[in-house]
Enzyme design. Structure first.
Site, PDB file in Angstrom:
ATOM      1  N   LYS A 132      -1.929  -7.546   0.760  1.00  0.00           N
ATOM      2  CA  LYS A 132      -2.622  -8.461   1.560  1.00  0.00           C
ATOM      3  C   LYS A 132      -2.400  -7.770   2.840  1.00  0.00           C
ATOM      4  O   LYS A 132      -1.255  -7.787   3.229  1.00  0.00           O
ATOM      5  CB  LYS A 132      -2.830  -9.819   1.357  1.00  0.00           C
ATOM      6  CG  LYS A 132      -1.466 -10.416   2.081  1.00  0.00           C
ATOM      7  CD  LYS A 132      -1.829 -12.082   1.852  1.00  0.00           C
ATOM      8  CE  LYS A 132      -0.761 -12.606   2.727  1.00  0.00           C
ATOM      9  NZ  LYS A 132      -1.030 -13.138   4.042  1.00  0.00           N
ATOM     10  N   HIS A 162       1.088 -13.074  -3.909  1.00  0.00           N
ATOM     11  CA  HIS A 162       2.150 -13.502  -4.641  1.00  0.00           C
ATOM     12  C   HIS A 162       2.222 -14.978  -4.862  1.00  0.00           C
ATOM     13  O   HIS A 162       2.754 -15.457  -5.866  1.00  0.00           O
ATOM     14  CB  HIS A 162       3.513 -13.024  -4.159  1.00  0.00           C
ATOM     15  CG  HIS A 162       3.562 -13.742  -2.785  1.00  0.00           C
ATOM     16  ND1 HIS A 162       3.350 -13.567  -1.665  1.00  0.00           N
ATOM     17  CD2 HIS A 162       4.577 -14.811  -2.521  1.00  0.00           C
ATOM     18  CE1 HIS A 162       3.761 -14.355  -0.611  1.00  0.00           C
ATOM     19  NE2 HIS A 162       4.433 -15.230  -1.248  1.00  0.00           N
ATOM     20  N   GLU A 200       4.995 -24.921   7.505  1.00  0.00           N
ATOM     21  CA  GLU A 200       6.300 -24.279   7.655  1.00  0.00           C
ATOM     22  C   GLU A 200       7.103 -24.698   8.958  1.00  0.00           C
ATOM     23  O   GLU A 200       6.478 -25.118   9.890  1.00  0.00           O
ATOM     24  CB  GLU A 200       6.272 -22.757   7.745  1.00  0.00           C
ATOM     25  CG  GLU A 200       5.589 -22.296   6.323  1.00  0.00           C
ATOM     26  CD  GLU A 200       5.516 -20.850   6.495  1.00  0.00           C
ATOM     27  OE1 GLU A 200       6.422 -19.910   6.026  1.00  0.00           O
ATOM     28  OE2 GLU A 200       4.263 -20.108   7.115  1.00  0.00           O
ATOM     29  N   HIS A 224      -4.108 -17.197   0.343  1.00  0.00           N
ATOM     30  CA  HIS A 224      -3.312 -17.854  -0.688  1.00  0.00           C
ATOM     31  C   HIS A 224      -3.900 -19.229  -0.905  1.00  0.00           C
ATOM     32  O   HIS A 224      -3.909 -19.182  -2.082  1.00  0.00           O
ATOM     33  CB  HIS A 224      -1.952 -18.063   0.079  1.00  0.00           C
ATOM     34  CG  HIS A 224      -0.981 -16.875   0.411  1.00  0.00           C
ATOM     35  ND1 HIS A 224      -0.902 -15.838  -0.415  1.00  0.00           N
ATOM     36  CD2 HIS A 224      -0.264 -16.657   1.548  1.00  0.00           C
ATOM     37  CE1 HIS A 224      -0.127 -14.853   0.240  1.00  0.00           C
ATOM     38  NE2 HIS A 224       0.269 -15.629   1.459  1.00  0.00           N
TER      39      HIS A 224
HETATM   40  P1  NDP Z   1       5.859  -2.393   7.788  1.00  0.00           P
HETATM   41  O1  NDP Z   1       4.997  -2.894   9.422  1.00  0.00           O
HETATM   42  O2  NDP Z   1       7.056  -3.009   7.785  1.00  0.00           O
HETATM   43  O3  NDP Z   1       5.267  -1.129   7.259  1.00  0.00           O
HETATM   44  C1  NDP Z   1       5.594  -0.833   5.932  1.00  0.00           C
HETATM   45  C2  NDP Z   1       6.044   0.770   6.330  1.00  0.00           C
HETATM   46  O4  NDP Z   1       4.747   1.480   6.464  1.00  0.00           O
HETATM   47  C3  NDP Z   1       6.968   1.057   7.358  1.00  0.00           C
HETATM   48  O5  NDP Z   1       8.209   1.048   7.124  1.00  0.00           O
HETATM   49  C4  NDP Z   1       6.559   2.452   7.602  1.00  0.00           C
HETATM   50  O6  NDP Z   1       7.178   3.405   6.879  1.00  0.00           O
HETATM   51  C5  NDP Z   1       5.002   2.767   7.089  1.00  0.00           C
HETATM   52  N1  NDP Z   1       4.096   2.693   8.114  1.00  0.00           N
HETATM   53  C6  NDP Z   1       4.040   2.158   9.282  1.00  0.00           C
HETATM   54  N2  NDP Z   1       3.073   2.651  10.235  1.00  0.00           N
HETATM   55  C7  NDP Z   1       2.694   3.807   9.486  1.00  0.00           C
HETATM   56  C8  NDP Z   1       1.540   4.822   9.851  1.00  0.00           C
HETATM   57  N3  NDP Z   1       0.951   4.590  11.076  1.00  0.00           N
HETATM   58  N4  NDP Z   1       1.388   6.036   9.129  1.00  0.00           N
HETATM   59  C9  NDP Z   1       1.875   5.752   7.874  1.00  0.00           C
HETATM   60  N5  NDP Z   1       3.041   5.210   7.590  1.00  0.00           N
HETATM   61  C10 NDP Z   1       3.349   3.774   8.263  1.00  0.00           C
HETATM   62  O7  NDP Z   1       4.846  -3.581   7.014  1.00  0.00           O
HETATM   63  P2  NDP Z   1       5.447  -4.452   5.813  1.00  0.00           P
HETATM   64  O8  NDP Z   1       6.372  -3.842   4.982  1.00  0.00           O
HETATM   65  O9  NDP Z   1       5.850  -5.992   6.636  1.00  0.00           O
HETATM   66  O10 NDP Z   1       4.305  -4.948   5.074  1.00  0.00           O
HETATM   67  C11 NDP Z   1       3.477  -3.984   4.228  1.00  0.00           C
HETATM   68  C12 NDP Z   1       2.298  -4.502   3.758  1.00  0.00           C
HETATM   69  O11 NDP Z   1       2.357  -5.644   3.082  1.00  0.00           O
HETATM   70  C13 NDP Z   1       1.297  -4.994   4.841  1.00  0.00           C
HETATM   71  O12 NDP Z   1       0.007  -4.766   4.578  1.00  0.00           O
HETATM   72  C14 NDP Z   1       1.317  -6.457   5.030  1.00  0.00           C
HETATM   73  O13 NDP Z   1       0.074  -6.952   5.386  1.00  0.00           O
HETATM   74  C15 NDP Z   1       1.812  -6.797   3.641  1.00  0.00           C
HETATM   75  N6  NDP Z   1       2.403  -8.166   3.655  1.00  0.00           N
HETATM   76  C16 NDP Z   1       3.836  -8.241   4.225  1.00  0.00           C
HETATM   77  C17 NDP Z   1       4.293  -9.223   4.096  1.00  0.00           C
HETATM   78  C18 NDP Z   1       5.620  -9.280   4.741  1.00  0.00           C
HETATM   79  O14 NDP Z   1       6.591 -10.530   4.621  1.00  0.00           O
HETATM   80  N7  NDP Z   1       6.219  -8.443   5.495  1.00  0.00           N
HETATM   81  C19 NDP Z   1       4.074 -10.440   3.582  1.00  0.00           C
HETATM   82  C20 NDP Z   1       2.946 -10.463   2.618  1.00  0.00           C
HETATM   83  C21 NDP Z   1       2.089  -9.041   3.018  1.00  0.00           C
HETATM   84  P3  NDP Z   1       7.612   4.888   7.537  1.00  0.00           P
HETATM   85  O15 NDP Z   1       7.733   4.733   8.953  1.00  0.00           O
HETATM   86  O16 NDP Z   1       8.889   5.192   6.910  1.00  0.00           O
HETATM   87  O17 NDP Z   1       6.594   5.630   7.091  1.00  0.00           O
END
Ligand code: NDP
Length: 449
Positions: A132, A162, A200, A224
């Site tokens: 999401k 989740h 929260e 959610h």
């Molecule tokens: P991040 O912002 O940490 O991004 C995840 C990974 O995506 C990064 O480590 C990066 O890896 C890659 N990334 C970022 N920007 C780009 C880009 N422009 N092009 C290609 N790759 C990119 O996100 P999260 O891990 O926090 O979240 C991932 C997903 O899960 C999102 O959709 C978020 O909305 C969802 N989500 C997150 C939650 C959380 O608690 N974190 C909770 C619920 C949902 P690299 O640089 O190695 O390519």
């Protein structure tokens, strides 16, 4: 080595992957239900093989089950640009038959990959899992649904939420449909109001960049809490399979709309000092507390206000569903005191259950009070993400959000988002650590519809 299904995690270097996804998988692999899987992490970051394995190892915890040990032994990380078609083809080749492609990426990057995949043949049985938010409004969710639908059939698409993997949320099904006490009275004839609350005490936890764009309404209620509402309000499914359960959830949400105008049915506020936090754009007017009252316009529910509320930096971590029953129309004369009906509280995190029932109170015979029947529900050792992953790995979308539901959840909140954008509903303020703006009185929205 057993035949392992491959999960390709895009965005493997990110927060979600190490904080929720991999620990969820670890909790699943620790139990009797799972066989080992092959995890291929991918992203633009360069991670040494042992660095990636160490991350997975940490997420899986101390004692490795045989399935977790097998998973750890075969995991690998492949660096590359996920939007590059050549890289995608190489990854798919490496993954082999019927892979799970898990998009743990910023939504715009996910969409770019889905577009790139249009020109690539996916192996039969490929499952696609999306984090999401799914789209940024109903129109973009519909657009993404269309694109995804050209790649795999709907039953192979897993829009992850989740909350659907939480024991306390899933328990609504048993509590409602296998329960003679509640099933006959679960309707507007007997229920006065419902609250679904996820307050929260935590603040931004370093996720300002994401949160400041989303706000409490989109972060919590649009996804959610509306899904919790669907389980709470739906009619009984014929069977517990994905088609039946998801159809009933969709039906409930199709009948859900605001209880009055956005001004009558929504409130928003943010805690004092939020605008000055690192990573926050003060001009955005992001709310950190949102409240919405809806009605499920069916025979079962019409007229019952259902309030959904969630916020950050509040004084009490109140995470519960509160079902307030109507008092009986008539008491024998000579019975005095409170005329409150029963109140059922279902804790969301973890499963506490409490039912307060009218009974003779402490103020003497024939004077009514309330007594509390409290229970702690069993909680599953499998984390919510593990529960959802279990379905994905089995190709069962029961706990995944269906495409039309993803769109519908946006449609329900869009009138509110529009009204908030134009300032029709004022942004109020509360002190961090309080229960919200004082004039809210921490109760349900006063509805007039
Ligand atoms: P991040 O912002 O940490 O991004 C995840 C990974 O995506 C990064 O480590 C990066 O890896 C890659 N990334 C970022 N920007 C780009 C880009 N422009 N092009 C290609 N790759 C990119 O996100 P999260 O891990 O926090 O979240 C991932 C997903 O899960 C999102 O959709 C978020 O909305 C969802 N989500 C997150 C939650 C959380 O608690 N974190 C909770 C619920 C949902 P690299 O640089 O190695 O390519």
């Amino acid at each position: 080595m057993v035949n392992q299904r491959t999960v390709l995690i895009f965005g493997a270097s990110g927060d979600l992957s190490s904080r929720l996804l991999l620990p969820g998988l670890g909790s699943l692999l620790a139990g009797p239900r799972a066989t080992s899987v092959r995890i291929i992490g991918t992203g633009r970051s360069t991670l040494a093989a042992d660095e990636w394995t160490a991350r997975v190892r940490t997420a899986f915890g101390q004692d490795l089950s045989p399935a977790a040990a097998e998973t750890l032994a075969t995991t690998q990380y492949v660096a590359g640009d996920p939007t590059d078609p050549a890289h995608l083809r190489a990854l798919l080749e490496l993954a082999g038959p019927a892979p799970v492609l898990y998009f743990s990426l910023p939504p715009a990057v996910t969409t770019a990959i889905v577009e790139t995949l249009q020109g690539i043949d996916l192996p039969a049985g490929t499952e696609l899992a999306f984090e999401k938010p799914f789209g940024t409004d109903a129109a973009s969710a519909a657009e993404l649904n269309k694109l995804v639908g050209t790649l795999v059939p709907e039953e192979n698409v897993h829009r992850v939420d989740h909350f659907l993997g939480r024991t306390a949320v899933l328990n609504l099904i048993g509590l409602r449909f296998a329960n003679r006490l509640f099933e006959p009275v679960w309707n507007a004839e007997h229920i006065e109001s419902v609250e679904i609350v996820y307050d929260e005490t935590l603040g931004l936890e370093g996720r300002a960049q994401y949160y400041d764009n989303a706000g409490a309404l989109v972060d919590m209620i649009q996804s959610h809490l509306l899904l919790v509402l669907a389980l709470l309000a739906m009619d009984a499914p014929a069977t517990m399979d994905a088609v039946e359960v998801r159809s009933e959830m969709a039906r409930a949400l199709r009948s859900t709309h605001l209880y009055g105008s956005p001004l009558e049915a929504s409130r928003r506020a943010r805690y004092a000092g939020y605008a000055g936090e690192a990573g926050v754009d003060p001009s955005r007017e992001t709310e950190t507390l949102a409240e919405l009252t809806v009605e499920v316009d069916t025979n079962r529910w019409a007229g019952v206000p259902i309030t959904l509320r969630s916020g950050k930096a509040l004084g009490v971590a109140r995470k519960e569903i509160v079902v307030k029953f109507k008092p009986l129309r008539h008491l024998p004369s000579g019975l005095h005191g409170g005329r409150d009906g029963e109140t059922l509280r279902i804790g969301l995190n973890p499963g506490e259950l409490s039912l307060s029932v009218p009974a003779l109170g402490v103020d003497g015979p024939y004077t009514m009070g309330q007594v509390f029947l409290d229970a702690t529900l069993p909680t599953s050792p499998v984390l919510p993400y593990g529960e959802v992953l279990n379905g994905i790995l089995r190709g069962d979308p029961l706990l995944s959000v269906r495409g039309d539901v993803a769109e519908r959840c946006w449609e329900i909140v869009e009138p509110v988002l529009d009204a908030w954008r134009t300032g029709e509903v004022p942004l109020e303020e509360y002190d961090a650590g309080s229960n919200g703006p004082t004039r809210w009185d921490n109760g349900a929205v006063a509805v007039t519809a």
